[in-house]
Design a protein around this motif. Structure first.
Motif, short mmCIF file in Angstrom:
data_model
loop_
_atom_site.label_atom_id
_atom_site.label_comp_id
_atom_site.label_asym_id
_atom_site.label_seq_id
_atom_site.Cartn_x
_atom_site.Cartn_y
_atom_site.Cartn_z
N UNK A 135 59.48 33.09 39.18
CA UNK A 135 58.55 32.32 38.35
C UNK A 135 59.02 32.27 36.91
N UNK A 136 58.72 31.13 36.27
CA UNK A 136 58.91 31.04 34.83
C UNK A 136 57.80 31.85 34.16
N UNK A 137 58.11 32.42 33.02
CA UNK A 137 57.05 32.94 32.17
C UNK A 137 56.41 31.76 31.44
N UNK A 138 55.29 31.97 30.78
CA UNK A 138 54.65 30.93 30.00
C UNK A 138 54.28 31.50 28.63
N UNK A 139 54.48 30.71 27.60
CA UNK A 139 54.23 31.17 26.23
C UNK A 139 53.25 30.23 25.54
N UNK A 140 52.27 30.83 24.88
CA UNK A 140 51.26 30.06 24.15
C UNK A 140 51.50 30.20 22.65
N UNK A 141 51.11 29.17 21.90
CA UNK A 141 51.44 29.08 20.48
C UNK A 141 52.93 29.33 20.27
N UNK A 142 53.79 28.63 21.03
CA UNK A 142 55.23 28.90 20.93
C UNK A 142 55.80 28.42 19.61
N UNK A 180 69.58 19.54 27.25
CA UNK A 180 69.31 20.64 26.32
C UNK A 180 69.32 20.12 24.89
N UNK A 181 68.36 20.59 24.11
CA UNK A 181 68.28 20.25 22.70
C UNK A 181 67.29 21.21 22.06
N UNK A 182 67.19 21.15 20.75
CA UNK A 182 66.22 21.97 20.02
C UNK A 182 64.90 21.21 19.91
N UNK A 183 63.80 21.87 20.24
CA UNK A 183 62.50 21.23 20.15
C UNK A 183 62.07 21.10 18.69
N UNK A 184 61.27 20.06 18.44
CA UNK A 184 60.65 19.86 17.13
C UNK A 184 59.18 19.54 17.37
N UNK A 185 58.49 19.07 16.34
CA UNK A 185 57.08 18.73 16.49
C UNK A 185 56.86 17.25 16.23
N UNK A 186 55.81 16.72 16.83
CA UNK A 186 55.33 15.36 16.57
C UNK A 186 53.88 15.52 16.14
N UNK A 187 53.70 15.95 14.89
CA UNK A 187 52.36 16.30 14.43
C UNK A 187 51.97 17.68 14.91
N UNK A 188 50.74 18.09 14.63
CA UNK A 188 50.33 19.47 14.94
C UNK A 188 50.01 19.74 16.40
N UNK A 189 49.91 18.69 17.23
CA UNK A 189 49.44 18.90 18.60
C UNK A 189 50.43 18.46 19.67
N UNK A 190 51.65 18.06 19.26
CA UNK A 190 52.63 17.58 20.23
C UNK A 190 53.99 18.22 19.97
N UNK A 191 54.62 18.68 21.05
CA UNK A 191 55.99 19.15 21.00
C UNK A 191 56.91 17.96 21.29
N UNK A 205 50.96 20.44 22.95
CA UNK A 205 51.29 21.78 22.44
C UNK A 205 50.47 22.83 23.17
N UNK A 206 51.12 23.93 23.52
CA UNK A 206 50.46 25.01 24.27
C UNK A 206 49.69 25.92 23.32
N UNK A 207 48.59 25.41 22.80
CA UNK A 207 47.73 26.18 21.91
C UNK A 207 46.61 26.87 22.67
N UNK A 208 45.53 27.23 21.96
CA UNK A 208 44.42 27.97 22.59
C UNK A 208 43.79 27.26 23.77
N UNK A 209 43.69 25.93 23.72
CA UNK A 209 43.05 25.20 24.82
C UNK A 209 43.87 25.33 26.11
N UNK A 210 45.19 25.21 26.01
CA UNK A 210 46.03 25.35 27.20
C UNK A 210 46.02 26.80 27.69
N UNK A 211 45.98 27.74 26.77
CA UNK A 211 45.90 29.14 27.17
C UNK A 211 44.61 29.42 27.95
N UNK A 212 43.50 28.88 27.47
CA UNK A 212 42.23 29.07 28.17
C UNK A 212 42.27 28.42 29.55
N UNK A 213 42.89 27.25 29.65
CA UNK A 213 43.01 26.57 30.94
C UNK A 213 43.86 27.39 31.90
N UNK A 214 44.94 27.96 31.40
CA UNK A 214 45.79 28.82 32.24
C UNK A 214 44.99 29.99 32.80
#
Length: 318
Positions: free
Chosen positions: A208-215, A237-248, A297-306
């Motif tokens: 299994x993959x691990x999962x990280x929140x607020x990465x 493969x590439x380096x991730x960036x952001x598209x605003x505060x709620x999108x990776x 983005x894997x913030x608190x809402x995605x963590x709660x859903x997990x």
């Protein structure tokens, strides 16, 4: 959006055009890369975004898959990622374009079995959980006008083979913000699965993959997914960036329809190919376009859903 859409035959074009026009008029047709098919088998869940699949529907999907894939001899179980193993550097792909990549045991296509011959149209991956039976994918892969009731997952799929078996849902969880309004900041889903051949936990079969929140962003990452009709996954493969505060954001050309739900992996173990999921292709524009991909983005809402999905504590209301 990177979800498989099955084309109609010649006799169906008039009906399809009328259906699409009707959907547009009432505002239900999603954006450019959205799902246009209206005959997918779906069911309602509860108001919180939880759906428990009846066993008979899983059996129907399992039966359909018996003619679609070949189940090969079981391989040795893959151990989950643990600390201290050698982590790959994940340099950016050159050129920055998706290319064929070896399958990974914990990543596979989602097949849809309810519209003719089974075919895959999204990607999912196994994530660590207390139950040992949890997948992560994009919400738009499993809920469009209702929860899809014809899903099957084939980890490590290649060339028509199912080296780790076929797995069908027992429950699906998405956020109510997705079911209510398809909010792109909540385009994440968790799917609990069972084997079609016994009582094994998928995590003990594939790892299994691990999962990280607020990465953290600006991390080297790998995306691995299955385009529509492909017998092998594509990777980039590439380096991730952001598209605003709620999108990776993940920039790479050539990740076509079918790669929705693909994991954005960091800290990939060189020996097993397993890593840590920081996102899944979806979110803005339900995944992006041919040059740029997104993830909610894997913030608190995605963590709660997990935690809701992983613990299996969410009640289901018929």
């Amino acid at each position: 959006m990177r979800l498989n859409v099955r084309a109609p035959g010649p006799a169906g074009w008039t009906a399809l055009a009328a259906a699409v026009l009707a959907l547009a008029v009432i505002g239900l047709l999603v954006a450019t890369r959205g799902l246009a098919a209206t005959d997918a088998p779906v069911a309602e869940g509860d108001s919180a975004g939880h759906y428990r699949e009846p066993a008979a529907l899983g059996e129907a999907s399992a039966q359909a898959m018996r003619s679609a894939v070949r189940t090969t001899v079981a391989r040795e179980p893959v151990q989950p990622v643990s600390r201290g193993l050698r982590i790959e550097a994940l340099p950016a792909s050159e050129p920055l374009q998706a290319a064929s990549m070896a399958p990974s045991p914990a990543v596979g296509p989602l097949f849809y079995t309810g519209q003719g011959d089974p075919d895959h149209g999204c990607t999912a991956s196994v994530v660590h959980s207390p139950s040992g039976n949890l997948l992560i994918t994009a919400a738009h892969c499993v809920h469009t006008g209702g929860f899809r009731t014809d899903l099957a997952f084939v980890p490590g799929y290649h060339d028509g083979e199912a080296p780790y078996g076929v797995w069908v849902p027992t429950a699906i969880d998405v956020a109510p913000q997705w079911t209510d309004s398809r909010d792109p900041d909540y385009d994440v889903a968790f799917v609990r699965v069972r084997s079609t051949e016994g009582d094994a936990q998928i995590e003990r079969v594939t790892g299994a993959e691990q999962i990280r929140f607020d990465p953290p962003v600006h991390r080297p990452a790998r995306v691995l997914g299955y385009p529509n009709g492909s017998e092998q996954p594509l990777g980039c493969q590439n380096t991730t960036t952001t598209e605003g505060p709620t999108q990776l954001r993940f920039d790479c050309e050539g990740l076509p329809n079918g790669t929705s739900g693909s994991p954005v992996l960091t800290d990939v173990d060189a020996a097993t190919g397993l890593g840590t999921v920081n996102g899944v292709l979806g979110g803005k524009d339900e995944g992006g376009d041919d040059e740029t991909s997104y993830s909610s983005y894997f913030g608190p809402a995605v963590e709660a859903l997990y935690h809701r999905a992983a613990n299996g504590s969410q009640p289901y209301t018929q």
